[in-house]
Design an enzyme around this catalytic site. Structure first.
Site, PDB file in Angstrom:
ATOM      1  N   HIS A 163      36.185  39.542  87.362  1.00  0.00           N
ATOM      2  CA  HIS A 163      34.717  39.387  87.373  1.00  0.00           C
ATOM      3  C   HIS A 163      34.033  40.753  87.300  1.00  0.00           C
ATOM      4  O   HIS A 163      33.018  40.916  86.621  1.00  0.00           O
ATOM      5  CB  HIS A 163      34.255  38.708  88.664  1.00  0.00           C
TER       6      HIS A 163
ATOM      7  N   LYS B 289      39.804  34.471  79.946  1.00  0.00           N
ATOM      8  CA  LYS B 289      40.795  33.729  80.741  1.00  0.00           C
ATOM      9  C   LYS B 289      40.538  32.227  80.630  1.00  0.00           C
ATOM     10  O   LYS B 289      41.444  31.436  80.453  1.00  0.00           O
ATOM     11  CB  LYS B 289      40.690  34.208  82.198  1.00  0.00           C
TER      12      LYS B 289
ATOM     13  N   SER C 255      43.177  35.556  88.723  1.00  0.00           N
ATOM     14  CA  SER C 255      42.519  34.270  88.929  1.00  0.00           C
ATOM     15  C   SER C 255      42.324  34.069  90.421  1.00  0.00           C
ATOM     16  O   SER C 255      43.165  34.504  91.220  1.00  0.00           O
ATOM     17  CB  SER C 255      43.406  33.147  88.374  1.00  0.00           C
TER      18      SER C 255
END
Ligand code: PAF
Length: 287
Positions: free
Chosen positions: A37, A149, A189
């Site tokens: 992020h 992703k 993730s």
């Protein structure tokens, strides 16, 4: 950084920026932030005057068997990370602010939403498209950044923006940012935190097997054979099952037997214990 929870305040703040002629970028997230992020935020910072990051755990994209309540929530820690990266506004609406009582609209992007993760998670991409269209309309960004992703999500959002003639942002200004990986290749993730240390080690077999499959396809191996080999490899490494391992057109996500002239993508979803991991990589077009 200003943390904003009401749409009225958001509009006032962004209205002032827009009056000043500033270029605004949006980074939509559900929080539980990691380096992936923050990479989106850094790209956004480099390409815009102001960055708005949103954190909203969107109930509409969780299925009845997916645990919305168990989704990690850590607003204070996430806010500190965003502030350190130079985000100007953190847009963190409540569920009631996003979906006031009487909200009934659903945005569906058929075709590209249907296969792959869409098959295993019915309604998921409608939930994503609905909330992302709302976020776009709330922030009206010049640019929006999403991780590759979630490649199917990115394809759904780009298709929606193109089909609905969006201008804030325009489909061309929906930027896909390459997946950030751990040292052993595992895609970052928020789900990796659910892996035991043994599973975490085994999980690196996924990107390894994907690279091997891509090299085999490039060397002329039939797609089906390379994908069967990939599945065997990750099961041998400790994955419990493979939801899909598909070579697909990178725009429509329609399955391909072999790469053609258009960009292609290898996409995989597989389970290790009770955790479902997804990954994808580009596949070079046929010469
Ligand atoms: O990728 C995510 O975190 C979410 O699906 C998104 C795009 C923020 C929509 O809720």
């Amino acid at each position: 950084m200003q943390t904003v929870k009401s749409l009225g305040v958001l509009r006032t703040t962004l209205g002032q920026w827009r009056k000043d002629g500033a270029r605004i970028a949006l980074v939509p997230t559900m929080g539980a932030l990691h380096e992936g992020h923050l990479t989106l935020v850094r790209r956004a910072r480099a390409e815009a005057d102001h960055v708005v990051a949103s954190i909203f755990v969107n109930p509409k994209q969780f299925g009845p068997n997916e645990d919305l309540d168990a989704y990690p929530r850590q607003l204070a820690a996430d806010a500190a990370m965003l502030e350190a990266e130079g985000v100007g506004v953190l847009w963190a609406p409540t569920v009631e602010e996003m979906y006031p009582s009487g909200f009934v609209t659903n945005v569906g992007v058929s075709g590209v939403s249907d296969g792959l993760c869409g098959a295993a998670r019915p309604g998921h991409f409608d939930g994503v498209a609905t909330v992302v269209l709302k976020l776009f309309n709330q922030v009206q960004p010049d640019l929006a950044f999403f991780g590759e992703k979630d490649f199917q999500q990115l394809a759904v959002i780009r298709t929606m923006a193109r089909d609905l003639d969006l201008t804030a942002p325009h489909a061309d200004n929906i930027i896909g940012v390459p997946t950030v990986r751990e040292a052993d290749g595992l895609a970052m993730s928020s789900r990796n935190r659910y892996l035991t240390s043994e599973q975490r080690t085994a999980a690196a077999a996924l990107p390894r097997a994907m690279k091997t499959a891509i090299a085999a396809i490039k060397a002329g191996a039939p797609g089906a054979e390379a994908l069967a080999q990939l599945q065997a490899e990750i099961i041998a490494a400790g994955f419990s099952s493979v939801d899909y391992a598909v070579l697909a057109d990178a725009t429509t996500l329609a399955p391909l037997a072999a790469p053609g002239k258009a960009p292609a993508r290898l996409l995989v979803a597989a389970r290790i214990g009770s955790t479902r991991l997804i990954d994808n990589m580009p596949v070079a077009p046929a010469p």
